[in-house]
Design an enzyme around this catalytic site. Sequence first.
Site, PDB file in Angstrom:
ATOM      1  N   GLU A  86      -0.762 -10.826   3.107  1.00 20.19           N
ATOM      2  CA  GLU A  86      -0.543  -9.979   4.283  1.00 20.19           C
ATOM      3  C   GLU A  86      -0.844 -10.755   5.560  1.00 20.19           C
ATOM      4  OE1 GLU A  86      -1.539  -5.633   2.257  1.00 20.19           O
ATOM      5  OE2 GLU A  86      -3.103  -6.668   3.341  1.00 20.19           O
ATOM      6  N   GLY A 118      -5.752  -2.943  -1.190  1.00 19.51           N
ATOM      7  CA  GLY A 118      -4.865  -3.167  -2.340  1.00 19.51           C
ATOM      8  C   GLY A 118      -4.941  -4.584  -2.875  1.00 19.51           C
ATOM      9  N   GLY A 164       0.826  -1.220   0.000  1.00 19.81           N
ATOM     10  CA  GLY A 164       0.000   0.000   0.000  1.00 19.81           C
ATOM     11  C   GLY A 164       0.846   1.249   0.000  1.00 19.81           C
ATOM     12  N   ASP A 187       2.827  -2.892   8.301  1.00 18.95           N
ATOM     13  CA  ASP A 187       1.841  -2.735   7.223  1.00 18.95           C
ATOM     14  C   ASP A 187       0.820  -1.659   7.588  1.00 18.95           C
ATOM     15  OD1 ASP A 187       0.407  -3.173   4.902  1.00 18.95           O
ATOM     16  OD2 ASP A 187      -0.201  -5.210   5.385  1.00 18.95           O
ATOM     17  N   GLY A 188       0.142  -1.138   6.590  1.00 20.93           N
ATOM     18  CA  GLY A 188      -0.954  -0.188   6.786  1.00 20.93           C
ATOM     19  C   GLY A 188      -2.266  -0.918   7.006  1.00 20.93           C
TER      20      GLY A 188
HETATM   21  C1  5RP Z   1      -3.399  -3.575   1.009  1.00 18.98           C
HETATM   22  C2  5RP Z   1      -3.723  -3.108   2.380  1.00 18.98           C
HETATM   23  C3  5RP Z   1      -3.220  -1.747   2.764  1.00 18.98           C
HETATM   24  O1  5RP Z   1      -2.499  -1.851   3.937  1.00 18.98           O
HETATM   25  C4  5RP Z   1      -4.397  -0.831   2.971  1.00 18.98           C
HETATM   26  O2  5RP Z   1      -5.204  -0.842   1.780  1.00 18.98           O
HETATM   27  C5  5RP Z   1      -3.956   0.599   3.282  1.00 18.98           C
HETATM   28  O3  5RP Z   1      -3.323   1.155   2.181  1.00 18.98           O
HETATM   29  P1  5RP Z   1      -2.763   2.643   2.167  1.00 18.98           P
HETATM   30  O4  5RP Z   1      -1.564   2.665   3.036  1.00 18.98           O
HETATM   31  O5  5RP Z   1      -2.456   2.880   0.702  1.00 18.98           O
HETATM   32  O6  5RP Z   1      -3.859   3.556   2.650  1.00 18.98           O
HETATM   33  O7  5RP Z   1      -4.341  -3.763   3.168  1.00 18.98           O
HETATM   34  O8  5RP Z   1      -3.962  -4.832   0.715  1.00 18.98           O
END
Ligand code: 5RP
Length: 228
Positions: A107, A101, A33, A85-86
């Site tokens: 993940e 994403g 992400g 991770d986000g």
């Molecule tokens: C991807 C995810 C990302 O962590 C989530 O979508 C957040 O994304 P971003 O940092 O672009 O806001 O779960 O599969």
Amino acid sequence: MDIDKLKALVAEAAVTEIRSNLTPNSVLGIGTGSTTNIFIERLGTIKEEFEGAVASSKASEKKLIEAGIRVYDINSLKKIDVYVDGADEADRNLCLTKGGGGALTREKIVSSAAEKFICIIDYTKEVETLGKFPIPIEVIPMAMSLVEKRIHLMGGFVTHREGFITDNGNIILDAHNLDIPNPLMIEDLINGIPGVVTVGLFAKERPDLLLIAMPDGKIQTKQQHVIS
Ligand code: 5RP
């Protein structure tokens, strides 16, 4: 403060958080992400301080290689020190919605395999109850209408991410309008539908630490606690 600036601040805070525990043997798990992409860039500046990383998607693997960080196959490793991770939403118990994403399955695998999970978000992702952001579900293509019917029975509806194929060769259905007072139960329910590979609810595999970039740029820290 603008959201991209907040993402950069929280990514930087994650680097500071992990840095003191890094050794030349440390292997990091890396999410997917835009927030994680900034984290990868920052990590590239300290790449001599750890061994390498495991990616949760082909996109992140590419970014890691571009940053000069060694990428390992998860099955070749004895240990992943920390996963960063986000998320798309986080509630006050640190239960998450992830998969915006489409990388949710990998993940969940990498975060579960890691000794510690640090989640990095900006304040707009904090919610009282999960579910406003549609819940991503990775589904084996043959099970698409079955999953659609089961989500309908739960009071929701799905939309299909047309043209999107996951790194595992599957489709993503996004479940809307679900009431999620108990993410643990809903995670189990959806994961139990035949053909579901993974639901993007992370209630069993919550982060140990949540770093949140607040509107003024300060970083708020929340530790995992037992859900009562
Ligand atoms: C991807 C995810 C990302 O962590 C989530 O979508 C957040 O994304 P971003 O940092 O672009 O806001 O779960 O599969």
